[in-house]
Scaffold this motif. Sequence first.
Motif, mmCIF file in Angstrom:
data_model
loop_
_atom_site.group_PDB
_atom_site.id
_atom_site.type_symbol
_atom_site.label_atom_id
_atom_site.label_comp_id
_atom_site.label_asym_id
_atom_site.label_seq_id
_atom_site.Cartn_x
_atom_site.Cartn_y
_atom_site.Cartn_z
ATOM 1 N N GLU A 45 0.869 -1.068 0.106
ATOM 2 C CA GLU A 45 0.097 0.038 0.008
ATOM 3 C C GLU A 45 0.932 1.402 0.018
ATOM 4 O O GLU A 45 0.427 2.270 -0.577
ATOM 5 C CB GLU A 45 -0.956 0.016 1.332
ATOM 6 N N GLN A 46 1.893 1.556 0.707
ATOM 7 C CA GLN A 46 2.743 2.391 0.733
ATOM 8 C C GLN A 46 3.061 2.919 -0.867
ATOM 9 O O GLN A 46 3.457 3.767 -1.124
ATOM 10 C CB GLN A 46 3.912 2.258 1.677
ATOM 11 N N GLU A 47 3.794 1.841 -1.415
ATOM 12 C CA GLU A 47 4.173 2.055 -3.004
ATOM 13 C C GLU A 47 2.991 2.404 -3.634
ATOM 14 O O GLU A 47 3.041 3.236 -4.576
ATOM 15 C CB GLU A 47 4.883 0.629 -3.366
ATOM 16 N N ARG A 48 1.928 1.947 -3.607
ATOM 17 C CA ARG A 48 0.472 2.353 -4.166
ATOM 18 C C ARG A 48 0.518 3.612 -4.071
ATOM 19 O O ARG A 48 0.131 4.686 -4.714
ATOM 20 C CB ARG A 48 -0.653 1.477 -3.730
ATOM 21 N N LYS A 49 0.418 4.129 -2.658
ATOM 22 C CA LYS A 49 0.313 5.685 -2.113
ATOM 23 C C LYS A 49 1.292 6.460 -3.059
ATOM 24 O O LYS A 49 0.993 7.715 -3.606
ATOM 25 C CB LYS A 49 0.102 5.777 -0.941
#
Length: 157
Positions: A45-49
Amino acid sequence: MSVLKKSDFKEKKALGHGAFGQTYLIKNIESGQKLVWKKMVIMNEQERKMAKDEADMLNRIKNDFLVKYYGSFEENNEFFILMEYCDRGDLRQYINELKRLEAVTNEEKIWEYLSQTAEALKRLPHTQFISETRRSWYGSNSIEYYTSPDENWGNIV
């Protein structure tokens, strides 16, 4: 463009890569338009954000001297940012070519490029800080965005 999907495009050639993705020259199958996409693998999720934040920032910043943003989408754990293809390259390529040829350019051209760069930087959000730590756009420019403690930093004259 309508809803974007990977199958609407054909990768033509790799242009570059950095710590956060790879860039490719692509062609829109329907229109024949040449574009660039930055492809990032999304592992969490951090990379998606981070990918979505980059796309949002590119979408907000509009200027004749910045690469045009065309959209973004995610498919099969990959995030794609579509941008204008600059067929004549970028400033770094121009400077490197001058070095390779052991050539010089005139003062008028230098002032033109400097003023275009200042105008582009002026369009960045005022709370952004430029660093040479992250490769972005076409894999050759080195711009990363950090919140700056000095709110006036972005005011370039």
